[in-house]
Design a protein around this motif. Structure first.
Motif, short mmCIF file in Angstrom:
data_model
loop_
_atom_site.label_atom_id
_atom_site.label_comp_id
_atom_site.label_asym_id
_atom_site.label_seq_id
_atom_site.Cartn_x
_atom_site.Cartn_y
_atom_site.Cartn_z
N ALA A 95 0.83 -1.21 0.00
CA ALA A 95 0.00 0.00 0.00
C ALA A 95 0.87 1.26 0.00
O ALA A 95 0.60 2.21 -0.76
CB ALA A 95 -0.93 -0.01 1.22
N ALA A 96 1.90 1.26 0.82
CA ALA A 96 2.77 2.43 0.89
C ALA A 96 3.52 2.63 -0.43
O ALA A 96 3.71 3.76 -0.89
CB ALA A 96 3.77 2.27 2.03
N ARG A 97 3.92 1.54 -1.05
CA ARG A 97 4.65 1.62 -2.31
C ARG A 97 3.76 2.16 -3.43
O ARG A 97 4.16 3.03 -4.20
CB ARG A 97 5.20 0.24 -2.67
N ILE A 98 2.55 1.66 -3.51
CA ILE A 98 1.62 2.11 -4.56
C ILE A 98 1.27 3.58 -4.35
O ILE A 98 1.22 4.37 -5.30
CB ILE A 98 0.37 1.22 -4.57
N GLU A 99 1.03 3.96 -3.12
CA GLU A 99 0.70 5.36 -2.82
C GLU A 99 1.87 6.28 -3.18
O GLU A 99 1.68 7.35 -3.75
CB GLU A 99 0.36 5.51 -1.34
N ALA A 100 3.09 5.84 -2.87
CA ALA A 100 4.27 6.65 -3.19
C ALA A 100 4.44 6.80 -4.70
O ALA A 100 4.82 7.86 -5.19
CB ALA A 100 5.52 6.02 -2.58
N GLY A 101 4.15 5.74 -5.44
CA GLY A 101 4.24 5.82 -6.90
C GLY A 101 3.24 6.79 -7.49
O GLY A 101 3.55 7.55 -8.42
N GLN A 102 2.03 6.80 -6.94
CA GLN A 102 1.02 7.75 -7.42
C GLN A 102 1.40 9.18 -7.10
O GLN A 102 1.24 10.09 -7.93
CB GLN A 102 -0.33 7.39 -6.79
N ALA A 103 1.94 9.38 -5.91
CA ALA A 103 2.38 10.72 -5.52
C ALA A 103 3.54 11.18 -6.39
O ALA A 103 3.61 12.35 -6.79
CB ALA A 103 2.78 10.73 -4.05
N ALA A 104 4.46 10.27 -6.69
CA ALA A 104 5.61 10.62 -7.52
C ALA A 104 5.17 11.04 -8.91
O ALA A 104 5.67 12.02 -9.48
CB ALA A 104 6.57 9.44 -7.60
N ARG A 105 4.20 10.31 -9.48
CA ARG A 105 3.73 10.65 -10.82
C ARG A 105 3.01 12.00 -10.82
O ARG A 105 3.12 12.76 -11.79
CB ARG A 105 2.82 9.54 -11.33
N ALA A 106 2.31 12.30 -9.76
CA ALA A 106 1.63 13.60 -9.66
C ALA A 106 2.65 14.74 -9.67
O ALA A 106 2.43 15.78 -10.30
CB ALA A 106 0.77 13.65 -8.41
N VAL A 107 3.76 14.55 -8.98
CA VAL A 107 4.83 15.56 -8.97
C VAL A 107 5.44 15.69 -10.36
O VAL A 107 5.65 16.80 -10.87
CB VAL A 107 5.92 15.21 -7.94
N ALA A 108 5.72 14.56 -11.01
CA ALA A 108 6.31 14.58 -12.34
C ALA A 108 5.42 15.30 -13.35
O ALA A 108 5.91 15.94 -14.30
CB ALA A 108 6.60 13.16 -12.81
N SER A 109 4.10 15.22 -13.15
CA SER A 109 3.18 15.86 -14.09
C SER A 109 3.33 17.38 -14.11
O SER A 109 2.87 18.04 -15.05
CB SER A 109 1.73 15.49 -13.73
N GLU A 110 3.99 17.94 -13.10
CA GLU A 110 4.22 19.38 -13.06
C GLU A 110 5.44 19.79 -13.87
O GLU A 110 5.69 20.98 -14.04
CB GLU A 110 4.41 19.83 -11.61
N PHE A 111 6.18 18.81 -14.38
CA PHE A 111 7.44 19.11 -15.06
C PHE A 111 7.51 18.44 -16.43
O PHE A 111 8.44 17.70 -16.73
CB PHE A 111 8.62 18.69 -14.19
N THR A 112 6.51 18.71 -17.27
CA THR A 112 6.54 18.16 -18.61
C THR A 112 7.25 19.13 -19.55
O THR A 112 7.19 20.35 -19.38
CB THR A 112 5.13 17.90 -19.15
N ILE A 113 7.92 18.56 -20.52
CA ILE A 113 8.63 19.38 -21.51
C ILE A 113 7.65 20.26 -22.27
O ILE A 113 7.93 21.44 -22.54
CB ILE A 113 9.40 18.46 -22.47
N GLU A 114 6.48 19.71 -22.60
CA GLU A 114 5.52 20.49 -23.37
C GLU A 114 5.07 21.73 -22.61
O GLU A 114 4.87 22.80 -23.21
CB GLU A 114 4.31 19.61 -23.71
N GLU A 115 4.90 21.61 -21.29
CA GLU A 115 4.44 22.74 -20.50
C GLU A 115 5.55 23.76 -20.28
O GLU A 115 5.28 24.97 -20.16
CB GLU A 115 3.93 22.25 -19.14
#
Length: 360
Positions: free
Chosen positions: A312-332
């Motif tokens: 559960a902790a691992r899956i939650e951390a992965g979702q949180a990590a992807r949310a952070v990465a979404s703020e740093f897209t090349i297109e944006e």
């Protein structure tokens, strides 16, 4: 403003720093041309005794701004000087401090002045001095290169499509490292005791990158599993099979200026990550979804074990990590590259420019 962009390679460095941002700007309608290595540069020249004595460009190839990456070759330096002599704006991109590459790094001899007088880090530094402006990937590199010229930080971002890649955590976690021992000779060994302990507990460790010598480096009897070195275009296909990614970096001058790219790649693919407490890794962890740890093996073992044994902790951390990465897209963020090139052009024209372009 017309811009021509010359990446140094077609691997990660070339794509993240110039190819993908340049292509994003083209897609957004800007007058940017990306010239891949091996393609015709569009700039003709006269070479005498191994030096560039003159250049010629057609109207089609002429531009306001020329962007070069890691200009470590003497011919690149000559070209920068010739373009500047014609009143052209030249931007140089540097994403590492090449002066302190580890002696066992495969790039050491090819970039050291003692072994490579016509292609080395001193020539690249001179190119930074001759350029209109230097772009770098981290604030520590800003401190390094702003001594020579105007400099701006453009932090590494990821393509938006990474966020859509399927990542499945099926409760049988494989953890791993994406890297090569030839460029990280002192980094991978930091994981030795942790890999041995996780193997004992039944958690498989894999490597995306050349496997040769990695087992010995980790204190194991054989090399770990993994696909080995893969074509750049297939990299994320293998990366998304990790349920936990690690990014060890020994505490060296070179590594203290490294960007957050490796954990950001993990994050973009929905992979929770653990990394050494180097400045940029700590900065990304502060934003969420990742963990930085001390350099002792007990720190690594405790953090890896905690995530591998807690689904559960691992899956939650992965979702949180992807949310952070979404703020740093090349297109944006591609506009930051264009803005910085425009800053360089304006500086050449004598117009005052305030501050530096830094992602915050």
């Amino acid at each position: 403003m017309r811009v021509r962009v010359y990446p140094a390679d077609q691997w990660g460095c070339g794509h993240y720093r110039l190819i993908w941002p340049g292509q994003a700007l083209v897609d957004q309608g800007h007058d940017v041309t990306v010239i891949l290595p091996g393609e015709g540069s569009g700039i003709g020249g006269v070479v005498m005794n191994g030096r560039l004595e003159g250049i010629a460009m057609s109207d089609e190839e002429d531009a306001d701004v020329y962007v070069f990456q890691r200009p470590s070759n003497i011919m690149s330096l000559d070209l920068i000087r010739r373009l500047r002599g014609r009143g052209k704006t030249v931007v140089v991109d540097m994403d590492d401090d090449l002066s302190c590459i580890h002696p066992r790094n495969a790039a050491f001899t090819s970039l050291h002045p003692r072994y490579s007088p016509r292609n080395n880090w001193q020539i690249a530094v001179q190119g930074c001095r001759e350029a209109s402006l230097v772009t770098v990937s981290t604030p520590p590199l800003l401190d390094r290169y702003s001594r020579f010229n105007n400099a701006r930080v453009l932090r590494n971002c990821i393509p938006r499509r990474f966020l859509d890649l399927e990542h499945v955590d099926d409760g049988q976690p494989i953890w791993g490292w994406a890297g090569a021992l030839v460029s990280h000779p002192d980094d991978l060994p930091m994981l030795g005791a942790t890999v041995a302990e996780m193997n004992r507990l039944g958690f498989e460790f894999q490597i995306i990158g050349s496997l040769d010598g990695t087992g010995h480096s980790l204190g194991l009897r054989q090399d770990p599993a993994g696909p080995g070195a893969v074509p750049f275009g297939e990299y994320t296909d293998h990366l998304t099979k990790f349920q936990l990614g690690v990014a060890p970096l020994n505490d060296t001058k070179f590594n203290r200026s490294k960007s957050w790219l490796k954990p950001l790649e993990y994050a973009a693919c929905g992979i929770p990550w653990i990394a050494s407490a180097r400045p940029e890794y700590a900065e990304l962890a502060r934003r969420g979804g990742g963990i930085v740890v001390g350099d002792k093996s007990k720190n690594w073992t405790a953090a890896v074990k905690r995530l591998l044994t807690n689904d559960a902790a691992r899956i939650e951390a992965g979702q949180a990590a992807r949310a952070v990465a979404s703020e740093f897209t090349i297109e944006e963020h591609a506009w930051r590259w264009l803005e910085t090139w425009d800053v360089a052009h304006r500086l050449d024209q004598g117009m005052p420019i305030e501050g530096a372009t830094i992602l915050t």
